[in-house]
Design an enzyme around this catalytic site. Structure first.
Site, short mmCIF file in Angstrom:
data_model
loop_
_atom_site.label_atom_id
_atom_site.label_comp_id
_atom_site.label_asym_id
_atom_site.label_seq_id
_atom_site.Cartn_x
_atom_site.Cartn_y
_atom_site.Cartn_z
N HIS A 1 -6.48 0.98 8.21
CA HIS A 1 -5.13 1.40 8.60
C HIS A 1 -5.00 1.54 10.13
O HIS A 1 -3.91 1.39 10.68
CB HIS A 1 -4.79 2.77 8.00
CG HIS A 1 -4.40 2.76 6.55
ND1 HIS A 1 -5.30 2.54 5.54
CD2 HIS A 1 -3.20 2.96 5.95
CE1 HIS A 1 -4.67 2.62 4.37
NE2 HIS A 1 -3.40 2.87 4.60
N GLY B 1 -9.34 8.63 1.60
CA GLY B 1 -10.20 9.40 2.51
C GLY B 1 -10.34 10.87 2.17
O GLY B 1 -11.26 11.53 2.62
N ASP C 1 -7.04 -2.31 -1.10
CA ASP C 1 -7.16 -1.13 -0.23
C ASP C 1 -6.40 0.01 -0.91
O ASP C 1 -5.70 -0.21 -1.90
CB ASP C 1 -6.54 -1.44 1.15
CG ASP C 1 -6.57 -0.23 2.09
OD1 ASP C 1 -7.65 0.36 2.26
OD2 ASP C 1 -5.51 0.15 2.63
N SER C 2 -6.52 1.20 -0.37
CA SER C 2 -5.76 2.32 -0.91
C SER C 2 -4.26 2.13 -0.69
O SER C 2 -3.45 2.78 -1.34
CB SER C 2 -6.19 3.61 -0.22
OG SER C 2 -5.87 3.52 1.16
N GLU D 1 1.02 5.20 6.08
CA GLU D 1 1.58 4.81 4.79
C GLU D 1 3.09 5.08 4.76
O GLU D 1 3.85 4.33 4.16
CB GLU D 1 0.91 5.60 3.65
CG GLU D 1 -0.48 5.11 3.29
CD GLU D 1 -0.47 3.74 2.61
OE1 GLU D 1 0.41 3.48 1.78
OE2 GLU D 1 -1.36 2.93 2.93
N CYS E 1 -11.22 -2.05 2.79
CA CYS E 1 -11.16 -0.60 2.91
C CYS E 1 -12.56 -0.07 3.19
O CYS E 1 -13.49 -0.30 2.38
CB CYS E 1 -10.63 -0.03 1.60
SG CYS E 1 -10.66 1.76 1.49
N CYS F 1 -11.37 2.40 9.95
CA CYS F 1 -10.45 2.45 8.80
C CYS F 1 -9.46 1.33 9.02
O CYS F 1 -8.94 1.15 10.13
CB CYS F 1 -9.73 3.80 8.75
SG CYS F 1 -8.33 3.83 7.61
N1 DGL Z 1 -7.84 1.86 4.77
C1 DGL Z 1 -8.90 2.53 4.15
C2 DGL Z 1 -10.17 2.52 4.96
O1 DGL Z 1 -10.43 1.55 5.65
C3 DGL Z 1 -8.60 3.78 3.36
C4 DGL Z 1 -7.84 4.85 4.03
C5 DGL Z 1 -7.50 5.99 3.09
O2 DGL Z 1 -6.89 5.72 2.05
O3 DGL Z 1 -7.85 7.13 3.39
O4 DGL Z 1 -10.96 3.43 4.90
#
Ligand code: DGL
Length: 278
Positions: free
Chosen positions: A191, A48, A15-16, A157, A78, A189
């Site tokens: 997160h 994103g 993931d990011s 984050e 992600c 997302c």
């Molecule tokens: N957690 C990721 C997602 O599901 C990426 C979020 C990001 O880095 O903007 O899209």
């Protein structure tokens, strides 16, 4: 690159940043003996707000690394990387299974009673062709309100899961969903489940909130055959600061004793780079 399939004994997850931990958590529960490697591309988060080309390039570099380390299955934990890179990854490694993470549009269509669905996602996911086509294929005459949510991932984050500023931001992003009177909302997302109470509070009690990480982990489970003598393992790597990621994991997930290493391919620092242990 390691090509002998019998040596591909790990499940690689990326993931990011910390978002994919929501998927990893489920994977650990479903596959307790699996060898797991998690890569957080923290130095490039949030995805994103990056361009499709950048997201693709990062995803390819990460997949290459995970495969070199022995991944026999890669979970793209992600939505943003799935939206912009899964086709490129599958084309490049046609023999390797990739499990993507996509908003559960189909379950939302089943769940909605009034035909109005909200989707909260990163700006890059919200703008993607892949999401547009997913919606076109499945929603029929239902209405889907897609809301890009800049700023939220950055805060998560940073370890902010409940500040007044974050609540205000969440509330602003939920406004179009409230205005459309959706009765079902998707967290698009990985997160976002970390701040599920904030989404719930803003959308109100009448809105059913759907998450996708369990389904993603189940899909990975269905594709994975652990070796009979498998010893469970969890390796975590980050392109950011290992100490900061380790602190985040301890504070939010309560995971102690996991080694976090730096992954800095640009600097030639890979698995042998500095690490942080308990
Ligand atoms: N957690 C990721 C997602 O599901 C990426 C979020 C990001 O880095 O903007 O899209």
């Amino acid at each position: 690159m390691q090509t002998d399939p019998s040596l591909r004994r790990e499940i690689g997850v990326f993931d990011s940043g910390v978002g994919g931990f929501t998927v990893l958590r489920e994977l650990r529960a479903l596959l307790p003996t699996a060898r797991l490697r998690y890569l957080a591309d923290t130095a490039y988060a949030p995805y994103g707000s990056r361009s499709p080309d950048e997201i693709r390039a990062r995803s390819i570099a990460i997949a290459e690394h995970l495969i070199e380390q022995g991944a026999g299955l890669i979970v793209i934990a992600c939505n943003t990387a799935t939206a912009h890179a899964i086709e490129a990854l599958r084309a490049r490694w046609p023999d390797l299974p990739f499990v993507g993470t996509e908003p559960g549009i189909k379950p939302a269509v089943v769940a909605t009673r009034n035909g109005r669905i909200g989707l909260l996602a990163t700006p890059a996911t919200a703008a993607s062709d892949r999401l547009r086509s997913l919606i076109e294929r499945h929603v029929g005459d239902r209405q889907v309100v897609v809301q890009g949510c800049p700023g939220v991932v950055d805060r998560i984050e940073a370890g902010d899961l409940d500040s007044a500023e974050l609540c205000t931001l969440v509330d602003r992003h939920c406004e179009p969903l409230r205005a459309a009177r959706v009765d079902t909302a998707l967290l698009g997302c990985t997160h976002y489940p970390f701040i599920e109470p904030l989404w719930r509070a803003s959308l109100g009690p009448g809105v059913e909130l759907l998450r996708i990480e369990t389904a993603v982990a189940r899909r990975a489970e269905s594709l994975w055959t652990p070796a009979p003598d498998e010893q469970p393992a969890l390796d975590v790597e980050t392109s950011g600061d290992p100490a900061a990621l380790k602190a985040w994991m301890t504070q939010v997930l309560g995971w102690e004793g996991v080694t976090v290493r730096a992954w800095r391919p640009e600097l030639g620092i890979g698995p042998a780079g500095p690490s942080v242990r308990n």
